[in-house]
Each structure stands twice: as structure tokens, then as C-alpha cells.
Design a protein around this motif. Sequence first.
Motif: not given
Length: 360
Positions: A21-32
Motif C-alpha cells: 500500500i505504501g509502495k503503490f502510493n509512492a508510485l502513483e504520487l511520484s508519477e504525479l
Amino acid sequence: MKGLKENFQKAHVVIIGSGIIGKFNALELSELGFQITLIDPTQLQNSSSAALGLLMGNMYQKRKGRSWDLRKKSIELWPKWISLLQNINNGLNIEKPLIQLTTNEEKFKKLKKFIDENDDLSLQILEKDSIIIKNINKAFQTKNIKGMISFKDGRINAVSLLKTIDKYLKNKKINFVNEEIIKIRKANNQWFSTTKSNKDIKSDLVILCNSLKAVDLIDNLSHNIKLKPVLGQAIEVSINDAEVDLLTLPKQFNINGKNIIPISKNKLIIGSTDEYSTKPEKNIFEKITNFLNQKPTWLINGQIKKKWFGVRSRPEGEPSPIMKNLGDGLIICTGFYKNGILLAPVCSKWVANEIKKYIT
Ligand SMILES: Cc1cc2nc3c(=O)[nH]c(=O)nc-3n(C[C@H](O)[C@H](O)[C@H](O)COP(=O)(O)OP(=O)(O)OC[C@H]3O[C@@H](n4cnc5c(N)ncnc54)[C@H](O)[C@@H]3O)c2cc1C
């Protein structure tokens, strides 16, 4: 007023907990374009690295309500993430289809009704005379296994997924801090996350993705979030029977609630269990292989080659998962006691939308 992109690039988001969950949030937000700091003292013993990676979305039999909506959205989001992550690891994939089996006549009738009532060509009943069912019944030395096949559901290797996201985040130069956060507080419009070694990490927003421990970091008198630990265990079994070739079986299937993943001619993974506990039991082999009235002889004589477990968090008094905006730049994503791998993309999408609303 500053442009949205400029706001994103300036905002620093701290994510506490680096499971899926933390990693996916990091992925999505870093893409933004956000600046991200992902904080976790250890990633080796979390429930994400114990997961079997089955993505049981479309075969979910309740076709309305929050649980279904989350699953449906996540299934739609997965292909985009897979193609992005394949730039790092082209072997990463969702292995389809997924097969759900039962020996219970009532449950089979329900499956049939579900398929008859839903005009969904990706779901089909597997009749007794289908090749798949014949092979499964032969291997499990029984006659009464039946079920359905879902061509949209499948499995992703959870450990490979976690490692691939890590590499992706490293390339994106996100900051990783190997520490435990013991306290968070807001002062002068900034969040301060205090590590065990007494360092303060400043940020504009904080996302709590630290499962059971998330409640320790919030003022629970006002938020009243309760979580219970749920243990999940899995085993790798080696068999010794020249007559049985496990690779003739489907790549992933579920019989009477137990997930089965053949990994070679004579090895398979079976999981998982659900217990309100934090310590694994000794008689795990009996417990986990007890999914048929009569076990096939090769399974009775099977030997555990590996066993592992993960402790997940289950919400008490409200449905799983908990995805809440607690206000003031604090978001909590916890209580993924099941299906955390499946639901990670829908969670990160929801978080990104909440942050967009907060920032603009
Ligand atoms: C055996 C097993 C099989 C499973 N199979 C499947 C499956 O087939 N499909 C599926 O979708 N799901 C499956 N699951 C469920 C899935 O693993 C979970 O839903 C998911 O991993 C939850 O992810 P998470 O990121 O919320 O929690 P975790 O992965 O537990 O991550 C939480 C992280 O927070 C960190 N942390 C805690 N406190 C702090 C702190 N104070 N500061 C910093 N960091 C902190 C921890 O170190 C940990 O790394 C399975 C689970 C198990 C145990």
C-alpha cells in the motif's frame, strides 16, 4: 494561485509504511510529480511479502456495494501499472486465468446462479466433463470438485512486484528512510514525523500505510479506528509421487477456500489461513491441507519445504479497508487484511484524488 503542477512538485509527502500500500502510493504520487519520502524500518517481515498475489476481482460474487466498486476499479487500473513496471522488469505479469473450485453442492449452485445472472463472458462454469476439472479430480483423487473459471482474474508474483516497484522508485529518486516513526505532529503548517532515533522529517502531507501500527500514530480518541491482527500462513510442499505431475494442473486455483499454486512437477504452494493471532501454529500442515474430505495420498505424504506468514490488520466495527482523509493533510490507508495486493491501485488512485483536492 499557483498551477497544479507547480503545487505538486513543491509538495513533500511522507508515506509511513512500505508494504504494497505504501509502495503503490509512492508510485502513483511520484508519477504525479510529488516529492516522496517512504519510511519503514523493515520490509522483509510485512504481510505484503508473504502474499500469494492472487487478484480475485471479477469473480467476487457481490456485484454492488463498496467492496465490488473497489475491486472493479482496481481491475481496470492494473494493466496501466503493469505496462509501466514492465519497463523495469519485462517478466512482471498477471498470470491468468484464475479458477475457483468447490466440493460443496450448495456453493456450486450459487456459483452457477452468479454466472447465469451476470452477463459476463469472462466468467464460465467448469462442468464435470471439462478437461480442467477431469485433471484436477484425477490429481486430487476425487470426483466431486467443480467450479468456475475467470479469464479476467489471475496472479501476480507479490515479491517480484514489490522488488520491481522498489527499483522504479529508486530510478525516480524517491527518498527512502530505514526507520520507525514513533510520533507525528503538525506545527506551523508542516507535518513532523519523528523517527525512533529522534530525527524529525518535515512534510506537507503524511499518508499512514503502516497497517496495525497506524492507530498508534493518530489521536484515536477523535478518530476511533480499531484494528485486529489477522495472521495468514502459507507453505511450500514437496511431493514424491512419480504418477503425479503438478504442472498438468492450472497455474493458480482455489479449492474450498485454499489457494493452490503449482510451481514445479513436484512442488506447490498452498495458502493461506486466517486466524485472529500473531503467532504461527505448529500444526500448520494439517490445517492448511485440510481442504478436502479426503486428502490425496501424495499430499498426505508431502513435506513442508518452506513456510511463512504475515500479520495483517482487520478493521473492527467498519468494513475493510480503511481509506480515510483525516484532514489537515493526514490520510490513512490501513485494514487491508485481505486483497491488499489486488486493491493497491484503487487505494493509491483514491489517495491521489484526496491530495489533489487538498492542494488545489
Ligand atoms: C499468507 C498471505 C497470503 C496473502 N495472499 C494474498 C493474495 O493472494 N492476494 C492479495 O491481494 N492479498 C493477499 N494477502 C493480503 C495482503 O498481503 C495484504 O492485504 C497486504 O499486504 C497489506 O499491505 P499493507 O501495505 O497494508 O501492509 P504490510 O505489507 O504489512 O506493510 C506495513 C508496513 O508498515 C511498516 N511499519 C509499521 N509500523 C511502522 C512505523 N511506525 N514506521 C514506519 N513503518 C512502519 C511495516 O514494517 C510494514 O513494512 C495475503 C496475506 C498473507 C499474510
